[in-house]
Design a protein around this motif. Structure first.
Motif, PDB file in Angstrom:
ATOM      1  N   ILE A 174       0.814  -1.220   0.000  1.00 49.28           N
ATOM      2  CA  ILE A 174       0.000   0.000   0.000  1.00 49.28           C
ATOM      3  C   ILE A 174       0.850   1.274   0.000  1.00 49.28           C
ATOM      4  O   ILE A 174       0.590   2.169  -0.792  1.00 49.28           O
ATOM      5  N   PRO A 175       1.891   1.388   0.823  1.00 46.80           N
ATOM      6  CA  PRO A 175       2.724   2.600   0.737  1.00 46.80           C
ATOM      7  C   PRO A 175       3.428   2.744  -0.621  1.00 46.80           C
ATOM      8  O   PRO A 175       3.612   3.860  -1.115  1.00 46.80           O
ATOM      9  N   GLN A 176       3.792   1.624  -1.236  1.00 49.07           N
ATOM     10  CA  GLN A 176       4.419   1.688  -2.562  1.00 49.07           C
ATOM     11  C   GLN A 176       3.443   2.212  -3.604  1.00 49.07           C
ATOM     12  O   GLN A 176       3.828   2.975  -4.489  1.00 49.07           O
ATOM     13  N   ILE A 177       2.190   1.795  -3.505  1.00 51.90           N
ATOM     14  CA  ILE A 177       1.173   2.281  -4.445  1.00 51.90           C
ATOM     15  C   ILE A 177       1.027   3.788  -4.296  1.00 51.90           C
ATOM     16  O   ILE A 177       1.024   4.522  -5.290  1.00 51.90           O
ATOM     17  N   GLU A 178       0.919   4.266  -3.061  1.00 52.87           N
ATOM     18  CA  GLU A 178       0.744   5.703  -2.825  1.00 52.87           C
ATOM     19  C   GLU A 178       1.971   6.497  -3.286  1.00 52.87           C
ATOM     20  O   GLU A 178       1.843   7.568  -3.882  1.00 52.87           O
ATOM     21  N   LYS A 179       3.155   5.968  -3.023  1.00 56.75           N
ATOM     22  CA  LYS A 179       4.382   6.654  -3.437  1.00 56.75           C
ATOM     23  C   LYS A 179       4.455   6.746  -4.966  1.00 56.75           C
ATOM     24  O   LYS A 179       4.781   7.794  -5.518  1.00 56.75           O
ATOM     25  N   LYS A 234       5.502  -1.783 -12.513  1.00 52.86           N
ATOM     26  CA  LYS A 234       5.868  -3.161 -12.858  1.00 52.86           C
ATOM     27  C   LYS A 234       6.238  -3.950 -11.604  1.00 52.86           C
ATOM     28  O   LYS A 234       5.875  -5.117 -11.457  1.00 52.86           O
ATOM     29  N   LYS A 235       6.954  -3.309 -10.701  1.00 51.56           N
ATOM     30  CA  LYS A 235       7.330  -3.954  -9.446  1.00 51.56           C
ATOM     31  C   LYS A 235       6.081  -4.268  -8.611  1.00 51.56           C
ATOM     32  O   LYS A 235       5.972  -5.343  -8.022  1.00 51.56           O
ATOM     33  N   ILE A 236       5.149  -3.336  -8.597  1.00 51.54           N
ATOM     34  CA  ILE A 236       3.898  -3.538  -7.867  1.00 51.54           C
ATOM     35  C   ILE A 236       3.115  -4.696  -8.470  1.00 51.54           C
ATOM     36  O   ILE A 236       2.564  -5.532  -7.756  1.00 51.54           O
ATOM     37  N   ASP A 237       3.068  -4.768  -9.802  1.00 50.19           N
ATOM     38  CA  ASP A 237       2.371  -5.879 -10.468  1.00 50.19           C
ATOM     39  C   ASP A 237       2.989  -7.222 -10.083  1.00 50.19           C
ATOM     40  O   ASP A 237       2.275  -8.211  -9.889  1.00 50.19           O
TER      41      ASP A 237
END
Length: 126
Positions: free
Chosen positions: A37-42, A59-62
C-alpha cells in the motif's frame, strides 16, 4: 481396536498439521499488503518528470500482486480483498498515465506556441 485408534490419531494429526500450515498464509498476505500500500501511494504521487521511475514502480507492484495471488487463493476473503486492491491499482495506474499524456500534450503545445510568430495588433506580425 488398536489399529483403528492409531489410524484415527494419524488422521487427526494430519488434519491438524494441514490446518496449522494454512494459517500462516493470511499473515503473509497481510504483511505483503501492508508493504504494498505505501508503494502504491508513493508511485501514484510521482510527477511527470519521473515518468520512467513510475513505470518501473508499477511493474514492481504488479509482480508483488502476482505473489500475493498465490497466497490469496486459499481463502475467499483474501481473494476478494486482492481483487479490490487490483482494481484500485488499475484505476490509479490509468489516471496517472492519462495525466502523463495530458502533461506531454501541454508540453508540446507550449513548445509549438513558443515557435509561432508573435502577432501584434490587427493580426499583423510584430
Amino acid at each position: 481396536m488398536k489399529k483403528r485408534t492409531r489410524n484415527m490419531i494419524l488422521t487427526s494429526l494430519l488434519v491438524l498439521s494441514l490446518a496449522v500450515a494454512g494459517c500462516g498464509e493470511e499473515e503473509k498476505y497481510n504483511k505483503a499488503k501492508n508493504a504494498l500500500i505505501p508503494q502504491i501511494e508513493k508511485t501514484w504521487n510521482l510527477n511527470y518528470d519521473k515518468k520512467d521511475e513510475a513505470e518501473a514502480a508499477w511493474k514492481k507492484i504488479d509482480a508483488q500482486v502476482k505473489d500475493m495471488e498465490k497466497l490469496a487463493q486459499s481463502e475467499t476473503k483474501l481473494n476478494n480483498d486482492l481483487l479490490k486492491i487490483k482494481k484500485e491499482i488499475e484505476i490509479k495506474k490509468q489516471k496517472q498515465q492519462d495525466s502523463f499524456k495530458e502533461a506531454e500534450a501541454l508540453k508540446k503545445m507550449h513548445e509549438e506556441a513558443a515557435k509561432a510568430p508573435r502577432l501584434g495588433m490587427f493580426g499583423l506580425p510584430q
